[in-house]
Design a protein around this motif. Structure first.
Motif, PDB file in Angstrom:
ATOM      1  N   PHE A 146       1.054  -1.072   0.051  1.00  0.00           N
ATOM      2  CA  PHE A 146       0.007   0.106  -0.377  1.00  0.00           C
ATOM      3  C   PHE A 146       0.740   1.441  -0.158  1.00  0.00           C
ATOM      4  N   THR A 147       1.700   0.633  -1.422  1.00  0.00           N
ATOM      5  CA  THR A 147       2.720   2.305  -1.354  1.00  0.00           C
ATOM      6  C   THR A 147       1.621   4.094  -1.858  1.00  0.00           C
ATOM      7  N   ASP A 148       0.714   4.116  -2.123  1.00  0.00           N
ATOM      8  CA  ASP A 148       0.026   4.626  -2.664  1.00  0.00           C
ATOM      9  C   ASP A 148      -1.306   5.510  -1.345  1.00  0.00           C
ATOM     10  N   GLY A 149      -0.010   5.366   0.004  1.00  0.00           N
ATOM     11  CA  GLY A 149      -1.479   5.519   1.298  1.00  0.00           C
ATOM     12  C   GLY A 149      -2.089   5.211   1.630  1.00  0.00           C
ATOM     13  N   PHE A 150      -2.489   5.549   2.656  1.00  0.00           N
ATOM     14  CA  PHE A 150      -3.141   4.838   3.988  1.00  0.00           C
ATOM     15  C   PHE A 150      -3.841   5.334   4.769  1.00  0.00           C
ATOM     16  N   LEU A 151      -4.836   4.888   5.477  1.00  0.00           N
ATOM     17  CA  LEU A 151      -5.666   5.514   6.294  1.00  0.00           C
ATOM     18  C   LEU A 151      -4.599   5.326   7.998  1.00  0.00           C
ATOM     19  N   ALA A 152      -4.741   6.575   8.131  1.00  0.00           N
ATOM     20  CA  ALA A 152      -3.526   6.833   9.713  1.00  0.00           C
ATOM     21  C   ALA A 152      -3.935   6.665  11.045  1.00  0.00           C
ATOM     22  N   PRO A 153      -5.634   6.180  11.751  1.00  0.00           N
ATOM     23  CA  PRO A 153      -5.924   6.990  12.437  1.00  0.00           C
ATOM     24  C   PRO A 153      -4.803   6.805  13.937  1.00  0.00           C
ATOM     25  N   ARG A 154      -4.870   7.810  14.911  1.00  0.00           N
ATOM     26  CA  ARG A 154      -4.558   7.341  16.308  1.00  0.00           C
ATOM     27  C   ARG A 154      -5.506   8.387  17.317  1.00  0.00           C
ATOM     28  N   TYR A 155      -4.627   8.338  18.332  1.00  0.00           N
ATOM     29  CA  TYR A 155      -6.075   9.087  19.838  1.00  0.00           C
ATOM     30  C   TYR A 155      -5.431  10.312  19.600  1.00  0.00           C
ATOM     31  N   ILE A 156      -5.875  10.972  19.840  1.00  0.00           N
ATOM     32  CA  ILE A 156      -5.449  12.775  19.945  1.00  0.00           C
ATOM     33  C   ILE A 156      -6.380  13.290  21.496  1.00  0.00           C
ATOM     34  N   LYS A 157      -7.592  13.396  20.374  1.00  0.00           N
ATOM     35  CA  LYS A 157      -8.766  14.400  21.807  1.00  0.00           C
ATOM     36  C   LYS A 157     -10.274  13.805  21.366  1.00  0.00           C
ATOM     37  N   ASP A 158      -9.996  13.949  19.969  1.00  0.00           N
ATOM     38  CA  ASP A 158     -11.049  14.927  19.772  1.00  0.00           C
ATOM     39  C   ASP A 158     -12.138  13.193  18.472  1.00  0.00           C
ATOM     40  N   CYS A 159     -12.294  14.119  17.712  1.00  0.00           N
ATOM     41  CA  CYS A 159     -13.235  13.355  16.296  1.00  0.00           C
ATOM     42  C   CYS A 159     -12.934  13.069  15.085  1.00  0.00           C
ATOM     43  N   TRP A 160     -11.758  13.198  14.101  1.00  0.00           N
ATOM     44  CA  TRP A 160     -11.518  14.384  12.800  1.00  0.00           C
ATOM     45  C   TRP A 160     -11.181  13.541  11.640  1.00  0.00           C
ATOM     46  N   SER A 161     -11.589  13.327  10.774  1.00  0.00           N
ATOM     47  CA  SER A 161     -11.234  13.049   9.211  1.00  0.00           C
ATOM     48  C   SER A 161     -10.727  14.498   8.408  1.00  0.00           C
ATOM     49  N   PHE A 162      -9.599  14.543   7.328  1.00  0.00           N
ATOM     50  CA  PHE A 162      -9.920  15.149   6.239  1.00  0.00           C
ATOM     51  C   PHE A 162     -10.684  14.702   5.063  1.00  0.00           C
ATOM     52  N   VAL A 163     -10.200  15.068   4.472  1.00  0.00           N
ATOM     53  CA  VAL A 163     -12.012  15.153   2.273  1.00  0.00           C
ATOM     54  C   VAL A 163     -10.844  14.461   1.309  1.00  0.00           C
ATOM     55  N   GLY A 164     -11.260  13.295   1.332  1.00  0.00           N
ATOM     56  CA  GLY A 164     -11.164  11.779   0.375  1.00  0.00           C
ATOM     57  C   GLY A 164      -9.557  12.160   0.597  1.00  0.00           C
ATOM     58  N   ASP A 165      -8.538  11.415  -0.648  1.00  0.00           N
ATOM     59  CA  ASP A 165      -7.466  10.913  -0.270  1.00  0.00           C
ATOM     60  C   ASP A 165      -6.162  12.429  -0.836  1.00  0.00           C
ATOM     61  N   ILE A 166      -5.736  12.959   0.640  1.00  0.00           N
ATOM     62  CA  ILE A 166      -4.615  14.431   0.560  1.00  0.00           C
ATOM     63  C   ILE A 166      -3.705  14.145   0.199  1.00  0.00           C
ATOM     64  N   THR A 167      -2.741  12.921   0.119  1.00  0.00           N
ATOM     65  CA  THR A 167      -1.950  12.461   0.037  1.00  0.00           C
ATOM     66  C   THR A 167      -1.000  12.206  -0.877  1.00  0.00           C
ATOM     67  N   ARG A 168      -2.082  11.619  -2.388  1.00  0.00           N
ATOM     68  CA  ARG A 168      -1.736  12.294  -3.306  1.00  0.00           C
ATOM     69  C   ARG A 168      -0.748  13.110  -3.587  1.00  0.00           C
ATOM     70  N   TYR A 169      -1.686  14.357  -4.344  1.00  0.00           N
ATOM     71  CA  TYR A 169      -1.036  15.269  -4.706  1.00  0.00           C
ATOM     72  C   TYR A 169      -0.223  16.379  -3.974  1.00  0.00           C
ATOM     73  N   ASN A 170       0.157  15.891  -2.378  1.00  0.00           N
ATOM     74  CA  ASN A 170       0.106  17.154  -1.910  1.00  0.00           C
ATOM     75  C   ASN A 170       0.879  16.203  -0.649  1.00  0.00           C
ATOM     76  N   LYS A 171       2.197  16.019  -1.844  1.00  0.00           N
ATOM     77  CA  LYS A 171       3.774  15.106  -1.206  1.00  0.00           C
ATOM     78  C   LYS A 171       4.351  16.410  -0.310  1.00  0.00           C
ATOM     79  N   ALA A 172       4.417  17.483  -0.888  1.00  0.00           N
ATOM     80  CA  ALA A 172       5.711  18.373  -0.092  1.00  0.00           C
ATOM     81  C   ALA A 172       4.555  18.524   1.163  1.00  0.00           C
ATOM     82  N   GLN A 173       3.726  18.780   1.437  1.00  0.00           N
ATOM     83  CA  GLN A 173       2.612  19.118   2.784  1.00  0.00           C
ATOM     84  C   GLN A 173       2.751  17.729   3.312  1.00  0.00           C
ATOM     85  N   TYR A 174       2.056  16.215   2.924  1.00  0.00           N
ATOM     86  CA  TYR A 174       2.223  15.097   3.096  1.00  0.00           C
ATOM     87  C   TYR A 174       2.642  14.545   3.719  1.00  0.00           C
ATOM     88  N   ASN A 175       3.628  13.564   4.273  1.00  0.00           N
ATOM     89  CA  ASN A 175       3.867  12.221   4.350  1.00  0.00           C
ATOM     90  C   ASN A 175       3.431  11.511   4.442  1.00  0.00           C
TER      91      ASN A 175
END
Length: 226
Positions: A136-165
């Protein structure tokens, strides 16, 4: 379209509130003073402009008028044409969770996975470092425990490589909602590109006293998300 309609129909009645209720705050031992989440749907600057700013440039394709054209990327890169399944890899950062919460987290995740499998063409796959590096080298979802409950909209990693590792995946927060399977489904749907129905431009014809001071409740530009 078939995928979108099936997924939306299946989860519509299971969507829970984006913020914990008073009962949840008490049951989960949350700090009421610290539980004032504003948005469960995080947007890139381009998405915000295309959804909410009248006349924002570079939002639509030439032959359509939807704000999704240039701002929301679907998770279609792992589509299994043989089985007609949309495989969505998810690597849970279990180390971010207090140990006592992990059994409840997995109960919620497995319920959500089973619900998607039963009612839609979405196949959640829980993966590890080896699988993300090999399959799965073209991205994956990575939930973690912070404190809230949120998500980005759509796949933001494929075309925003400079901003999202991509090495760390697309971040999500399954904080207080780790114990609410319906809310996990809600956030996964955001990650797949779905937005809030109550932000339709005509919502004031049906809803009253809606606060539009944050992304969760602002009205979309008419015609942009048709």
């Amino acid at each position: 379209m078939k995928f979108a309609l099936a997924a939306l129909a299946a989860v519509f009645t299971y969507v829970q509130a984006d913020m914990p209720s008073e009962e949840d705050i008490k049951a989960l031992g949350l700090d009421a003073e610290q539980t004032a989440q504003a948005d469960d749907m995080l947007l890139t600057d381009h998405q915000y402009n295309c959804f909410f700013v009248e006349g924002a440039p570079n939002c639509t394709a030439e032959d359509t008028r939807t704000g999704f054209d240039t701002s929301v990327t679907p998770w279609t890169q792992y589509f299994d044409s043989r089985r007609q399944k949309y495989v969505i890899p998810m690597k849970i950062n279990t180390r971010s969770y207090p140990p006592r919460k992990i059994p409840t987290l997995w109960n919620s995740l497995n319920w959500a996975k089973d619900h998607f499998a039963q009612h839609t063409s979405i196949e959640l796959q829980f993966v590890d470092d080896h699988e993300t590096g090999l399959y799965f080298t073209d991205g994956f979802l990575a939930p973690r425990y912070i404190k809230d409950c949120w998500s980005f909209v759509g796949d933001i990693t494929r075309y925003n490589k400079a901003q999202y590792n991509k090495k760390y995946g697309q971040q999500m927060d399954f904080g207080w909602c780790h114990a609410r399977a319906g809310s996990i489904i809600h956030e996964v749907m955001h990650a797949l590109g779905f937005v809030h129905e109550h932000s339709r431009p005509d919502r004031d014809n049906y809803l009253y006293n809606v606060r539009d001071t944050n992304v969760n409740c602002q009205k979309y530009v008419p015609g942009r998300l048709d």
